[in-house]
Design a protein around this motif. Structure first.
Motif, PDB file in Angstrom:
ATOM      1  N   ASN A   1      38.725 117.346 -48.807  1.00 18.63           N
ATOM      2  CA  ASN A   1      37.982 116.623 -47.770  1.00 18.63           C
ATOM      3  C   ASN A   1      36.494 116.897 -47.927  1.00 18.63           C
ATOM      4  O   ASN A   1      36.084 117.780 -48.695  1.00 18.63           O
ATOM      5  CB  ASN A   1      38.448 117.071 -46.374  1.00 18.63           C
ATOM      6  CG  ASN A   1      39.870 116.642 -46.093  1.00 18.63           C
ATOM      7  OD1 ASN A   1      40.171 115.452 -46.094  1.00 18.63           O
ATOM      8  ND2 ASN A   1      40.759 117.606 -45.891  1.00 18.63           N
TER       9      ASN A   1
ATOM     10  N   LYS B   1      31.794 112.853 -50.022  1.00 18.70           N
ATOM     11  CA  LYS B   1      32.325 111.593 -49.512  1.00 18.70           C
ATOM     12  C   LYS B   1      33.792 111.477 -49.907  1.00 18.70           C
ATOM     13  O   LYS B   1      34.170 111.769 -51.039  1.00 18.70           O
ATOM     14  CB  LYS B   1      31.561 110.400 -50.084  1.00 18.70           C
ATOM     15  CG  LYS B   1      32.074 109.044 -49.619  1.00 18.70           C
ATOM     16  CD  LYS B   1      31.280 107.899 -50.233  1.00 18.70           C
ATOM     17  CE  LYS B   1      31.748 106.554 -49.716  1.00 18.70           C
ATOM     18  NZ  LYS B   1      31.002 105.440 -50.330  1.00 18.70           N
ATOM     19  N   ARG B   2      34.599 111.074 -48.961  1.00 17.87           N
ATOM     20  CA  ARG B   2      35.994 110.723 -49.218  1.00 17.87           C
ATOM     21  C   ARG B   2      36.282 109.508 -48.364  1.00 17.87           C
ATOM     22  O   ARG B   2      36.244 109.574 -47.139  1.00 17.87           O
ATOM     23  CB  ARG B   2      36.945 111.854 -48.843  1.00 17.87           C
ATOM     24  CG  ARG B   2      38.408 111.449 -48.936  1.00 17.87           C
ATOM     25  CD  ARG B   2      39.331 112.550 -48.471  1.00 17.87           C
ATOM     26  NE  ARG B   2      40.636 111.993 -48.117  1.00 17.87           N
ATOM     27  CZ  ARG B   2      41.745 112.699 -48.046  1.00 17.87           C
ATOM     28  NH1 ARG B   2      41.722 113.993 -48.284  1.00 17.87           N
ATOM     29  NH2 ARG B   2      42.869 112.131 -47.711  1.00 17.87           N
TER      30      ARG B   2
ATOM     31  N   CYS C   1      32.527 118.180 -52.204  1.00 18.45           N
ATOM     32  CA  CYS C   1      32.874 116.800 -51.874  1.00 18.45           C
ATOM     33  C   CYS C   1      31.964 116.341 -50.748  1.00 18.45           C
ATOM     34  O   CYS C   1      31.919 116.960 -49.682  1.00 18.45           O
ATOM     35  CB  CYS C   1      34.333 116.717 -51.455  1.00 18.45           C
ATOM     36  SG  CYS C   1      34.862 115.058 -50.984  1.00 18.45           S
TER      37      CYS C   1
ATOM     38  N   TRP D   1      41.051 105.448 -53.358  1.00 21.85           N
ATOM     39  CA  TRP D   1      40.170 106.353 -52.638  1.00 21.85           C
ATOM     40  C   TRP D   1      38.912 106.559 -53.464  1.00 21.85           C
ATOM     41  O   TRP D   1      38.968 106.642 -54.694  1.00 21.85           O
ATOM     42  CB  TRP D   1      40.843 107.716 -52.426  1.00 21.85           C
ATOM     43  CG  TRP D   1      41.918 107.716 -51.398  1.00 21.85           C
ATOM     44  CD1 TRP D   1      41.821 108.126 -50.104  1.00 21.85           C
ATOM     45  CD2 TRP D   1      43.258 107.269 -51.558  1.00 21.85           C
ATOM     46  NE1 TRP D   1      43.019 107.963 -49.458  1.00 21.85           N
ATOM     47  CE2 TRP D   1      43.921 107.443 -50.325  1.00 21.85           C
ATOM     48  CE3 TRP D   1      43.981 106.740 -52.629  1.00 21.85           C
ATOM     49  CZ2 TRP D   1      45.251 107.115 -50.140  1.00 21.85           C
ATOM     50  CZ3 TRP D   1      45.306 106.405 -52.450  1.00 21.85           C
ATOM     51  CH2 TRP D   1      45.928 106.592 -51.213  1.00 21.85           C
TER      52      TRP D   1
ATOM     53  N   GLU E   1      38.926 106.174 -47.896  1.00 22.02           N
ATOM     54  CA  GLU E   1      40.117 105.421 -48.273  1.00 22.02           C
ATOM     55  C   GLU E   1      39.751 103.947 -48.314  1.00 22.02           C
ATOM     56  O   GLU E   1      39.208 103.396 -47.361  1.00 22.02           O
ATOM     57  CB  GLU E   1      41.252 105.673 -47.276  1.00 22.02           C
ATOM     58  CG  GLU E   1      42.546 105.035 -47.705  1.00 22.02           C
ATOM     59  CD  GLU E   1      43.719 105.397 -46.809  1.00 22.02           C
ATOM     60  OE1 GLU E   1      44.785 104.782 -46.997  1.00 22.02           O
ATOM     61  OE2 GLU E   1      43.563 106.264 -45.933  1.00 22.02           O
TER      62      GLU E   1
ATOM     63  N   TYR F   1      35.856 109.249 -54.026  1.00 21.05           N
ATOM     64  CA  TYR F   1      35.343 110.598 -53.797  1.00 21.05           C
ATOM     65  C   TYR F   1      33.972 110.695 -54.435  1.00 21.05           C
ATOM     66  O   TYR F   1      33.750 110.169 -55.525  1.00 21.05           O
ATOM     67  CB  TYR F   1      36.242 111.654 -54.443  1.00 21.05           C
ATOM     68  CG  TYR F   1      37.551 111.887 -53.742  1.00 21.05           C
ATOM     69  CD1 TYR F   1      37.699 112.946 -52.850  1.00 21.05           C
ATOM     70  CD2 TYR F   1      38.646 111.070 -53.983  1.00 21.05           C
ATOM     71  CE1 TYR F   1      38.913 113.177 -52.223  1.00 21.05           C
ATOM     72  CE2 TYR F   1      39.856 111.287 -53.354  1.00 21.05           C
ATOM     73  CZ  TYR F   1      39.986 112.345 -52.471  1.00 21.05           C
ATOM     74  OH  TYR F   1      41.180 112.574 -51.843  1.00 21.05           O
TER      75      TYR F   1
ATOM     76  N   LEU G   1      44.077 116.455 -54.901  1.00 21.80           N
ATOM     77  CA  LEU G   1      42.978 115.690 -54.292  1.00 21.80           C
ATOM     78  C   LEU G   1      43.349 115.239 -52.883  1.00 21.80           C
ATOM     79  O   LEU G   1      42.480 115.025 -52.050  1.00 21.80           O
ATOM     80  CB  LEU G   1      42.594 114.488 -55.147  1.00 21.80           C
ATOM     81  CG  LEU G   1      41.702 114.791 -56.348  1.00 21.80           C
ATOM     82  CD1 LEU G   1      41.413 113.524 -57.133  1.00 21.80           C
ATOM     83  CD2 LEU G   1      40.416 115.469 -55.938  1.00 21.80           C
TER      84      LEU G   1
ATOM     85  N   SER H   1      30.539 109.712 -58.451  1.00 18.74           N
ATOM     86  CA  SER H   1      31.717 109.238 -57.730  1.00 18.74           C
ATOM     87  C   SER H   1      32.857 109.007 -58.698  1.00 18.74           C
ATOM     88  O   SER H   1      32.639 108.747 -59.890  1.00 18.74           O
ATOM     89  CB  SER H   1      31.429 107.914 -57.012  1.00 18.74           C
ATOM     90  OG  SER H   1      30.496 108.094 -55.995  1.00 18.74           O
TER      91      SER H   1
END
Length: 194
Positions: free
Chosen positions: A172, A109-110, A107, A117, A112, A119, A168, A155
């Motif tokens: 992170n 990118k995460r 991962c 969200w 909000e 990812y 999920l 993504s």
């Protein structure tokens, strides 16, 4: 065969090492409905139930499975996405999923957003796996629609329900996830290589 629609998640209660194998005991609301020798996807990995109690089930992952998946990083207290095999008389709500992880991704990118969200996952593109925008990919066993596909990353956008009902919520930046690429895309890619 699976659909990538997660039924519930379970909690890892114990991990026991035996030779190069790991035995995972999982507590879940599905455990009391399972049978010995039944196939269940755990984070997208098809594993066979080998032991049961009223509230738990145990599965075994061999070295080859551990090397190709994120299961080797599971510890006590971690959440695991669970899906029983597809019934032939049921709806295919996700996409065709074999339960055979192709490789892992990290991962990168995460974020909000306002009600969802985003990812982003990066994987080793030299293995020949591909994604296409608006196609499907399975991340930790979850059937997701690909957005912003690139040669070695893509993504996905997650709705609140998926975030709350899958692991999920624990993923992170820097965490490893399992990927199973679309089976039709894999066959097309293989045919084009010939």
């Amino acid at each position: 065969m699976f659909t990538g629609i997660i039924e519930t998640f379970g909690t890892v209660k114990s991990v026991i090492e035996e030779g190069t194998n790991l035995h995972f005991t999982i507590e879940s609301s599905l455990s009391n409905e399972l049978k010995i020798d039944q196939s269940v996807a755990h984070n997208g990995v098809c594993l066979t139930v080998v032991a049961l109690t009223d509230t738990t089930h145990t599965v075994t992952a061999i070295q080859e499975t551990l090397e190709k998946s994120n299961l080797q990083h599971l510890g006590e207290g971690k959440l695991v996405n669970l899906e029983r095999c597809m019934q032939m008389n049921g709806r295919l709500d996700g996409h065709i999923v074999q339960g055979h992880v192709d490789q892992t991704a990290v991962c990168v990118k995460r974020e909000e957003l306002d009600g969802s969200w985003e990812y982003r996952f990066k994987y080793d593109g030299s293995k020949g796996n591909v994604t296409v925008e608006k196609g499907s990919a399975c991340v930790n066993g979850i059937s997701l629609t690909v957005v912003n596909s690139a040669e070695d990353e893509f993504s996905v956008f997650i709705i609140p329900y998926t975030f709350e009902h899958t692991n999920l919520q624990e993923v992170n930046v820097g965490d490893m996830v399992n990927l199973e690429f679309d089976i039709i895309g894999k066959y097309v890619a293989r045919l084009l290589q010939k």
